[in-house]
Write an enzyme that holds these catalytic residues in place. Structure first.
Site, short mmCIF file in Angstrom:
data_model
loop_
_atom_site.label_atom_id
_atom_site.label_comp_id
_atom_site.label_asym_id
_atom_site.label_seq_id
_atom_site.Cartn_x
_atom_site.Cartn_y
_atom_site.Cartn_z
N ASP A 53 -56.51 -17.08 86.36
CA ASP A 53 -57.69 -16.99 87.22
C ASP A 53 -58.91 -17.34 86.38
O ASP A 53 -58.78 -17.86 85.28
CB ASP A 53 -57.79 -15.58 87.79
N HIS B 71 -63.96 -13.55 89.94
CA HIS B 71 -62.72 -13.49 90.72
C HIS B 71 -61.58 -12.84 89.94
O HIS B 71 -60.86 -11.98 90.47
CB HIS B 71 -62.37 -14.92 91.13
N ASN C 293 -56.00 -19.24 102.49
CA ASN C 293 -56.91 -18.77 103.54
C ASN C 293 -57.28 -19.91 104.48
O ASN C 293 -58.44 -20.11 104.81
CB ASN C 293 -58.19 -18.20 102.91
N SER D 211 -56.37 -13.84 98.09
CA SER D 211 -56.50 -13.73 96.65
C SER D 211 -56.25 -12.31 96.18
O SER D 211 -55.89 -12.09 95.02
CB SER D 211 -57.91 -14.15 96.21
#
Length: 697
Positions: A178, A222, A312, A377
């Site tokens: 990430d 994130h 998404n 996520s």
């Protein structure tokens, strides 16, 4: 101008969109150090972004790699020897070199170094202290440490029952690929494994302060949110992760902005080699083969479970890497255990976990504290955490066994099919407590998964050739096509340049096997030359990556011509121009063989002739050529007309010139690609076209 990617090389990596609301083989060498470019140019092809001068190559041996680098005039700057993948820095455009590179002996695949993208979302509820985000109307069983976390309560992940049974993730290492997670955050520092990796630098950090000082940027958040879903410490402060005693390895793929697919693969291999038993991937997109797939296959072959967010997109569709064979694909639920509308659906979904308004840790460089955040996520790392609980209980569990434990103990009442699987939520909402109650003995583990290798070859009049660019599908027998409640597995992957397609850690059983020859949208050609095969294969429980269930498929099919002959060459200048007449269409020709190829044709016309010259290319013949056509005057220099994309309004990427000749004489048509017309290089064996000339009056 319409840019087109080389079919299977169109590997777009998109971070799963999020909106913020409120043990390796012994003796395997380490990856070689990459040398980041002093500056990189981002190129675009359709929805794909990639580093223009970086080519990712899968190679058979060092000699093959060096020959490939020499052939493209490039330099090998990094290797991942475990999966025999390398990064070659090249002059010109890497995308345009992929097809010609794949024809080289010892090259398994060649792709541009595709960039991932991230949607950072927006935070609408955040606070630096627990007092800023209170319990409000939350029930007492939703308060964990200081803050409310509905995701962990008995009606959702049911975490406390698992913890009380001793399943806390203790002894299990997880990796998060990430943006750089905040190893100094009070909720995360206690469970940091003491290492963090930046693949771009090939640097391992062991000092939290050094890591934070280098990576603290407002755009980096994130990875901190994601990691806290899994490993936030259970210490009476802040929040707690679903596996609060697991250890955590951060691996960077955004900083900010995008890392290429090569570096994602390097990070996954590093994580596996450094003890990660689960790898979380809260990103998705069209990464269907190449270095990333090889890296995840390597991880699973070494007992590492790989989890990915469904995405998404709001749609029912394949998103990668979630749709790669063997991965656990996680969908998102809201607090009412309903599928969140944005969560991608599909047959490949495994299960679902909370992913809307989840309370997670915010980086200290953004003020610290916590925030409410939404997206698949964050359902993905909750799934990673539950997988860590299974591996604490049964360390020898294979990736497929971990997946099935999660699925068999999920709350199937959640979703559109209350008695089992549906394409919106998979097998239902994860339940860590039920796993702790039912998995009391590792002898109860489900059967191991299977590993399958399909070798494809083409047989035509010239002999037998590797089945490059074939599509391979494994479809479980008895599938009810289109049924939203049918769990029958379906896996697909393309072949590499050797004609090999691998399926790692899939469900055992008998499959219908479908194979189709080279994708005509990539190569161009006639439909009846593609070749197909339909048969069966049995995937045996316990077969491994190293001893897979194998099948050889021979297609009666024309092999893709990776080194075609242009019947009109040399015709690069007006002096060499080939003849064409009104009413004639040329044979298939190619913009190929040199970095900037121009093909010139000449014709004789009379004053007042209304001519139409058409360059039939990718849009009408298939293949890769985004054409560009010039009409030159009798001097062979003056441009009388030119066209990139035909039609007003635009029809497609093929080219068409309509013009009335002012005088009798010899005129010239100069054919090339849009890329070359812009001064860049373009040489692909699939840059095919036919030139058609018509007098319309």
């Amino acid at each position: 101008m319409l840019t087109r990617a080389l079919g299977v090389a169109a590997l777009t990596g998109l971070l799963a969109a999020c909106s913020q609301q409120g043990a390796p083989q012994a003796g395997v060498p380490s990856p070689a150090a990459p040398t980041p470019a002093a500056s990189t140019t981002v190129a675009h092809s359709g929805t794909m972004d990639y580093v223009q001068n970086e080519l990712v190559v899968g190679y058979a041996d060092e000699a093959s790699l060096q020959k490939a680098a020499q052939a493209v005039g490039g330099t090998v700057v990094a290797r991942i020897p475990e999966i025999k993948s390398a990064l070659i820095r090249v002059p010109g455009d890497a995308l345009k070199l992929t097809a010609s590179t794949m024809q080289l002996a010892g090259v398994r695949y060649a792709t541009p170094n595709v960039l991932a993208k991230m949607d950072p979302g927006t935070t609408v509820s955040a606070a630096g202290t627990a007092s800023g985000i209170g319990a409000q109307a939350n029930s007492a069983d939703q308060i964990f440490d200081e803050l409310p976390q509905y995701a962990l309560d008995p009606r959702h992940l049911n975490a406390k029952v698992a913890w009380d049974a001793g399943l806390t993730g203790k002894g299990v290492v997880v990796a998060v690929i990430d943006d750089p997670g905040d190893v100094s955050h009070p909720d995360l520092n206690p469970n940091w494994a003491g290492k963090a990796f930046d693949p771009l630098q090939n640097k391992v950090y062991t000092d939290a302060k050094e890591w934070v000082n280098y990576f603290k940027k407002d755009a980096n958040s994130h990875g901190t949110y994601v990691a806290s879903s899994i490993v936030a410490a259970r210490d009476g402060k802040g929040i707690v992760g679903v596996a609060p005693e697991a250890k955590w390895l951060p691996v960077v793929m955004f900083n900010p902005g995008s890392y290429g697919s090569f570096y994602i693969a390097l990070g996954a291999v590093w994580a596996t080699n450094n003890g990660a038993r689960v790898i979380n991937n809260s990103w998705g997109g069209g990464v269907s083969f190449g270095a990333v797939k090889d890296a995840f296959d390597y991880a699973m072959a070494n007992g590492t479970t790989v989890v990915a967010s469904m995405g998404n997109t709001y749609h029912d569709e394949f998103q990668y890497p979630a749709a790669l064979p063997g991965l656990i694909a996680s969908g998102a639920l809201d607090a009412s255990n309903r599928k969140v509308t944005f969560s991608t659906s599909g047959r490949h979904i495994s299960s679902s976990a909370p992913g809307q308004d989840t309370m997670l840790a915010r980086p200290t460089w953004q003020g610290g504290g916590h925030a409410l955040i939404s997206g698949t996520s964050f359902s993905s790392p909750y799934t990673t955490g539950v997988a860590a609980l299974v591996l604490q209980k049964c360390p020898a569990a294979t990736p497929y066994q971990v997946r099935r434990v999660l699925e068999l103990n999920a709350n199937s009442a959640i979703g559109s099919n209350p008695s089992g699987f549906d394409r919106d939520t998979g097998w239902g909402g994860l339940n860590a407590g039920k796993i702790a109650q039912t998995l009391t003995d590792c002898a109860q583990l489900p059967a191991k998964g299977a590993n399958v290798a399909i070798n494809v070859a083409y047989t035509d009049s010239s002999g037998t050739h590797p089945g490059i660019l074939a599509d391979v599908i494994l479809r479980g027998q008895g599938m009810r096509a289109g049924a939203t409640d049918d769990p029958t597995p379906l896996y697909l992957t393309p072949t590499d340049a050797d004609g090999l397609a691998r399926f790692s850690e899939i469900a055992p059983g008998t499959y219908d096997l479908y194979v189709a020859g080279a994708d005509l949208s990539v190569t161009g050609g006639l439909a009846d030359s593609r070749g197909t095969f339909v048969g069966t294969i049995t995937a045996t429980s316990g077969s491994t990556y190293f001893t897979p269930d194998r099948k050889q498929v021979n297609l009666t099919s024309v092999a893709p011509d990776l080194n075609p002959t242009d019947p009109y060459e040399p015709n690069d200048t007006p002096d060499q121009a080939a003849l064409i007449a009104y009413g004639q269409t040329t044979q298939t020709a190619y913009i190929y063989g040199k970095p900037q190829d121009y093909d010139v044709f000449k014709f004789t016309g009379a004053a007042g002739d209304q001519i139409k010259a058409e360059m039939l290319a990718a849009a009408q013949l298939g293949g890769q050529l985004d054409s560009y056509l010039y009409l030159l005057g009798p001097d062979g220099k003056t441009v009388l007309a030119e066209n990139d994309d035909r039609g007003t309004p635009r029809l497609d990427s093929d080219s068409e010139v309509n013009f009335t000749l002012p005088a009798a004489g010899t005129y010239y048509l100069k054919a090339t690609s849009y890329t070359i017309s812009e001064g860049q290089n373009d040489s692909s064996p699939f840059n095919k076209y036919r030139l058609k000339l018509t007098k319309t009056n």
